[in-house]
Design a protein around this motif. Sequence first.
Motif, PDB file in Angstrom:
ATOM      1  N   GLU A 198       7.613   7.982   2.737  1.00  0.00           N
ATOM      2  CA  GLU A 198       7.235   9.315   2.305  1.00  0.00           C
ATOM      3  C   GLU A 198       8.457  10.143   1.909  1.00  0.00           C
ATOM      4  O   GLU A 198       9.571   9.903   2.366  1.00  0.00           O
ATOM      5  N   SER A 201       5.230   6.754  -1.073  1.00  0.00           N
ATOM      6  CA  SER A 201       3.810   6.885  -0.761  1.00  0.00           C
ATOM      7  C   SER A 201       3.578   8.198  -0.024  1.00  0.00           C
ATOM      8  O   SER A 201       4.495   8.992   0.196  1.00  0.00           O
ATOM      9  N   ASN A 246       4.969   5.893  -8.753  1.00  0.00           N
ATOM     10  CA  ASN A 246       5.124   5.614  -7.332  1.00  0.00           C
ATOM     11  C   ASN A 246       3.741   5.295  -6.769  1.00  0.00           C
ATOM     12  O   ASN A 246       2.829   4.935  -7.525  1.00  0.00           O
ATOM     13  N   ASN A 247       3.599   5.402  -5.469  1.00  0.00           N
ATOM     14  CA  ASN A 247       2.294   5.197  -4.839  1.00  0.00           C
ATOM     15  C   ASN A 247       1.851   6.461  -4.112  1.00  0.00           C
ATOM     16  O   ASN A 247       1.183   6.391  -3.083  1.00  0.00           O
ATOM     17  N   LEU A 248       2.222   7.597  -4.656  1.00  0.00           N
ATOM     18  CA  LEU A 248       1.870   8.865  -4.021  1.00  0.00           C
ATOM     19  C   LEU A 248       0.358   9.076  -4.046  1.00  0.00           C
ATOM     20  O   LEU A 248      -0.318   8.687  -5.007  1.00  0.00           O
ATOM     21  N   SER A 249      -0.159   9.690  -3.006  1.00  0.00           N
ATOM     22  CA  SER A 249      -1.603   9.878  -2.909  1.00  0.00           C
ATOM     23  C   SER A 249      -1.898  11.309  -2.473  1.00  0.00           C
ATOM     24  O   SER A 249      -0.997  12.136  -2.296  1.00  0.00           O
ATOM     25  N   ASN A 263       0.506   7.428 -10.390  1.00  0.00           N
ATOM     26  CA  ASN A 263       0.419   7.437  -8.935  1.00  0.00           C
ATOM     27  C   ASN A 263      -1.046   7.263  -8.551  1.00  0.00           C
ATOM     28  O   ASN A 263      -1.849   6.770  -9.341  1.00  0.00           O
ATOM     29  N   ASN A 264      -1.388   7.655  -7.352  1.00  0.00           N
ATOM     30  CA  ASN A 264      -2.782   7.600  -6.893  1.00  0.00           C
ATOM     31  C   ASN A 264      -3.257   8.990  -6.475  1.00  0.00           C
ATOM     32  O   ASN A 264      -4.011   9.133  -5.517  1.00  0.00           O
ATOM     33  N   SER A 274      -4.109  -5.204  -1.953  1.00  0.00           N
ATOM     34  CA  SER A 274      -3.812  -4.828  -0.571  1.00  0.00           C
ATOM     35  C   SER A 274      -4.583  -5.742   0.378  1.00  0.00           C
ATOM     36  O   SER A 274      -5.802  -5.692   0.454  1.00  0.00           O
TER      37      SER A 274
END
Length: 1012
Positions: free
Chosen positions: A236, A258, A279-282, A302-303, A825
């Motif tokens: 993070e 994330s 990225n994999n930011l949510s 991202n997400n 996943s």
Amino acid sequence: MTKSTPPCIKMKIFILVSFLIFTYANSQQSHLYNQEHEILLKIKNHFQNPSFLSHWTISNTSLHCSWPEIHCTKNSVTSLLMMNKDITQTLPPFLCELKNLTHIDFQYNYIPNEFPTSLYNCSMLEYLDLSQNFFVGNIPNDIDRLASLQFLSLGANNFSGDIPMSIGKLKNLKSLQIYQCLVNGTIADEIGDLVNLETLLLFSNHMLPRTKLPSSFTKLKNLRKFHMYDSNLFGEIPETIGEMMSLEDLDLSGNFLSGKIPNGLFSLKNLSIVYLYQNNLSGEIPDVVEAFELTSVDLSMNNLTGKIPDDFGKLEKLNVLSLFENQLSGEVPERIGHFSALTDFIVFQNNLSGNLPQDFGRYSKLETFQISSNSFNGRLPENLCYHGRLVGLMVFDNNLSGELPKSLGSCSSLQYLRVENNEFSGNIPNGLWTSTNLSQLMLSENKFTGELPERLSQNLSTLAISYNRFSGRIPNGVSSWKNVVKFNASNNFFNGSIPLELTSLPRLETLLLDQNQLTGQIPSDITSWKSLVTLNLSHNQLSGEIPDAICRLRSLSMLDLSENQISGRIPPQLAPMRLTNLNLSSNYLTGRIPSDLESLVYDRSFLGNSGLCADTLVLNLTLCNSGTRSRRSDSSMSKAMIIILVIVASLTVFLAVFLSISFYKKRKQLMRRTWKLTSFQRLSFTKSNIVTSLSDNNIIGSGGFGSVYRVAVEDLGYVAVKKIRGSSKKLDQKLVDSFLAEVEILSNIRHSNIVKLMCCISSDDSLLLVYEYHENQSLDRWLHKKSKIPVVSGTVHHNILDWPKRLHIAIGAAQGLCYMHNDCSPPIVHRDVKTSNILLDSKFNAKVADFGLARILIKPEELATMSAVAGTFGYIAPEYAQTIRVNEKIDVYSFGVVLLELTTGKEANHGDEFSSLAEWAWRHIQIGTDIEELLDDDAMEPSNVEEMCSIFKLGVMCTSTLPASRPSMKEVVKILRNCKDPLANVEKIVDIYDAAPLLKNLKWEKQVEYSV
């Protein structure tokens, strides 16, 4: 002197002393000047008297302080500037004999060796720039000896190891730049102690192991610019980033970050640029925004979920808002349409809906407007090109309706217009067809009406208007469309004949006029179509014969003339063209099929022509008469000949009966088994269709697992069936495990570059996997000339696989692996990536196949272990062979070998009995071989040599011995995509690459060659 000394004597003595002091100082300064002059000439000699220093002479009339490479203070050298001079020697060890040096700049050269510690002798040094060179080794642990440094740039070199703790002791540093290096150790937390730091550039350090963003960095209260994109960051973003009160420019894109975007980030008053894309930011975007200085925000790829915050409507200085490829929903805040500074609005591939703010463009000088693949409805804003700056308008795949804004007809700046798959109607605005700079006009799948104009924009290369309601004739003025490469007018209401003028377009590669109402004959003079690859005129009312000139179109790969009224014979010259796709069905053709076309590949190409015949039953056509034979009188035929014929006929009948009985018994035995079918999608066939078709005649491949069959099924044409076989009635447990692994993985993943598993069929002693069928089979059959069986394009010829196809295949396979590693996943490791496991469909789209050895990782950050090594020699990563450890980097290694095969044409086991292609390539890099000499002549053209060299180097980097030194598949995809896939949908590439720069100055020629 005494008090009694007369004043006049005192004055004379004072003047004399002053004169002597001045003379001494002048002498000292002259001595220093001469000394520095000698050192500079010594430097010139060290660099072997390069031409760019020809003005550095021994002549006293030339003042070295006036030389452009030198800056002086009080007649002493303080700055040495040697930028971009093609220097290939080491730095002179005596450089610091210039005692007053404060500024040294040697960026953009080719300087080798380790960091020059002789610079420690420059005690006054404040500015040091050694970026963009060939330095190797570690950054010294005692670099803090340069205690006065305020600026340090070591970027774009081959430094490896750690970023040392000692850097944190350089308390005067204001700018630290260590980007695009090969550092593969730790990043010093002590950088957070540099309280005066204003600029920190650590981007594109691809070799760093996965690491969290050091929380100590948030102590840098004076930091204004922080770039650490593409550096394997995960975890993070620290909440304390909101305490970096001076931060203006933040770029952490292209990592694996994330979690949520910290609430405090958009509260930074001075923040002007935020790049967190890819990225994999949510989670949702923070809805409290106080960074009113923001000019550019990129949170794409991202997400992210939720709405675009209403507070974004307060960012009145915003130039760029890029949010594409997320899961955002809701409407676009109305106030964003009022921004006066907005130039780029990019939100494609989300779940946004509702009407668009109608003021878009009225107040701002819009250049890019990309809202594709959402659920917007209503009309397009009328003023998108109000200020005449709009370059790209991409709104395809929405529910937009009404007519196109009339203002687009006078938008001379427009280059790309894509509105496909909406509900637009009416005529195209006047002037849009001929817009000066327009290169791509894509209007397909709407309800547009009207006729085609006589003239188009001179720059137009792509015109796609299929699935609309255009009518009338194709105009004779089509001859002026000189730059059109793709013309797709399928499924409209065009009538009349194909104008001869259409055949004069020299750059045309794709012509799709199917499903119209065209009549007349196909023009016979089509020699100008030298570049034509695809020609589809099916489902019209064309008549006459197939012109012989079609057989002289050397680039033609796909020809579809089906569902017309074409008559006459099939030109015999059509066979040697070895078309990838040929369809002449449902016409009035007559005569004999050319013998070279009598192949299963073309078994559906001639149906519905009652006048055609063939010499064999392969095509399911009427057999031709044997022709006129030399007549012999019955009386001349000997009795012996009659007896032989009778015997042969009897044996034939007996053999046929025997085979029929055997086949019947075998089929009956097959059907007696209990077969279980498990489907993963809707099927148009049954298990009996598959089981009864597993005959030797249908085998198209085999391996250690068993055989692969091609089975004809209704609607799909064919499917591929992999049969797992054992050595006895009971299947080997390893084969069962392999079967189950493949089913588990392929039944749960969906990607266009991964082979599609349709169903599995099992019995007590047999396991069947049913896949979609791929006409062009596996990559190795094309690349290494292993196949002699005909595929869609006929017998395989190595030179058919040119570089554009190879690059297209590489991108596709990389995308499939990237999906497995990053979007599944938990992640999936293939473990057996090789050219024989990359399948190719009719358009050479790559499909990663054969997941029998695949491994699902329990946790992304953990290494799994296997009990034994599995894979193929030449493709196995060294750490896998030695430690049996499994992570994504073993696939990267194997894919690197595939890249080396694609660029060199050599096989993975190329070398001697102790080496492989990867080792061979590394060895050539070490000895400095010219890479062009290693490339495959069959694919090399002057226009693509540089591209092939870059991909070869990428293959070398992927096959690095240390796993940490290999890029991730996500990085590999970015690099490959930067080459702009020549066979892919060009318009989609425009979307992505106009939206965000995914690669930032990767410097291959200076990064890879010394990474050994």
